[in-house]
Design an enzyme around this catalytic site. Sequence first.
Site, short mmCIF file in Angstrom:
data_model
loop_
_atom_site.label_atom_id
_atom_site.label_comp_id
_atom_site.label_asym_id
_atom_site.label_seq_id
_atom_site.Cartn_x
_atom_site.Cartn_y
_atom_site.Cartn_z
N HIS A 1 -17.97 -23.02 -15.64
CA HIS A 1 -19.12 -23.37 -15.72
C HIS A 1 -18.44 -25.09 -15.23
CE1 HIS A 1 -22.42 -20.76 -17.15
NE2 HIS A 1 -21.91 -20.40 -16.24
N HIS B 1 -26.53 -18.08 -8.84
CA HIS B 1 -25.85 -18.45 -10.49
C HIS B 1 -24.92 -17.74 -10.37
CE1 HIS B 1 -24.79 -19.54 -14.16
NE2 HIS B 1 -24.27 -17.80 -14.98
N ASP C 1 -20.27 -18.58 -10.80
CA ASP C 1 -19.18 -18.17 -11.23
C ASP C 1 -18.17 -18.25 -10.62
OD1 ASP C 1 -20.87 -18.58 -14.37
OD2 ASP C 1 -22.03 -16.38 -13.72
N HIS D 1 -16.82 -11.84 -13.66
CA HIS D 1 -15.70 -11.83 -13.55
C HIS D 1 -13.86 -11.33 -13.69
CE1 HIS D 1 -18.12 -15.23 -14.82
NE2 HIS D 1 -18.62 -14.90 -15.39
#
EC number: 3.5.1.108
Length: 303
Positions: free
Chosen positions: A78, A237, A241, A264
Site C-alpha cells: 500500500h 483495491h 495492490d 501478490h
Amino acid sequence: MIKQRTLKNVVRATGVGVHTGEKVYLTLRPAPPNTGIIFCRTDLDPVVQIPARVNYIGDTSLSTCLTKGDVRIATVEHLLSALAGVGVDNLYIDLTSPELPIMDGSAGPFVFLIQSAGIEEQNAPKEFIRIKQRVKIEEADKSVMVEPYNGFKISFGIDFDHPLFNEHNQNATLDFSSTSYVKEVSRARTFGFLSDYEFIRKNNLALGASLDNALVLDEYKILNQDGLRYPDEFVKHKILDVIGDLYLLGRSLIGSFSGVKSGHTLNSQLLKQLLATKSAWEIVTFKDPSELPFAYTPVAMTA
C-alpha cells in the site's frame, strides 16, 4: 530532463500492523538521488535496511513481504502504491515493527502523508522501465501479463461468488493518462469475508484487522456502516495492490498490465520472469519532457 523526486521534509505516522496487531511507528525521510526506496528496521541493532526490489520478495501469501536474512518487512504494497502513484523515486522508510501500519486499509493516508511532507525534484534523470514485448504467466484460471504500451494502464478482473459482486464491479481498466490515482484508486480499501476470518485468526493472522481498516462482507452485505467509497472499490483495491507490487521493479513502468484473479504471489512471479527476460524491457530516461507519456506528467500525477 524528467528528474527524480523525493520528499521535502520528514513526516511521521503511527499505526497498527494488520496481521501482527502490533503498534508501529513509521517515518518517511528524504533520500539522495539514485537511492531508490529503502525500508529500515530501526527497532533492530544494528538497523537493517531492505531495498524495495524484486530480489528481496519473500512470503506473498496474504501480503507482499520483503526479507533479508531472517529480517522481514510485511505489507509493503500500500505504501509502495502511494509512492508510485505520486511519483516518489527516493525515500528512506523507518519502521519499528516487522509490518507496515495498515492505516485505513487503503493507500489514501500514505498519499496524505507524502503530500503533507511535500515533493521536490532532484538533479538526476528519472529512470523508467519500458516494456518491449509481452510477458505472461498463467496458473489454472489465473493470469498476469505485461505488454508494450506508451503510457501506464492496468486491466484487472476478479471473480467472487457473492451477491455484492457483479460484472460491473469485478472488472476495471484504468489508463493513468486519464485516471487520477489519488482520486480514483488510492482510497480503495482492502476487503475480506467474515467466513474466512475464523480460519485467519486461528493462524494468528489479521490480529489488527477491524472495520476501521478493511471492508468486511458477510454472506449478503458489507458490514461497514459507511459502505463503499467507489462502486468498484473491490477491484480498484486489487489495482492499488498491483501498482505497489510493480514498483518493486525499482522504477515506474511504461507499459500495460493485465491480471485475472491474480494476487501478490502471481504478481511477484511475473516481475521475476520479466526481469529474467532481458529482451522484454529497457531502461529509459527523458531529456525532452514532451516525449514523456502523459500518465507520468506532473499534471496527471497531481490531479
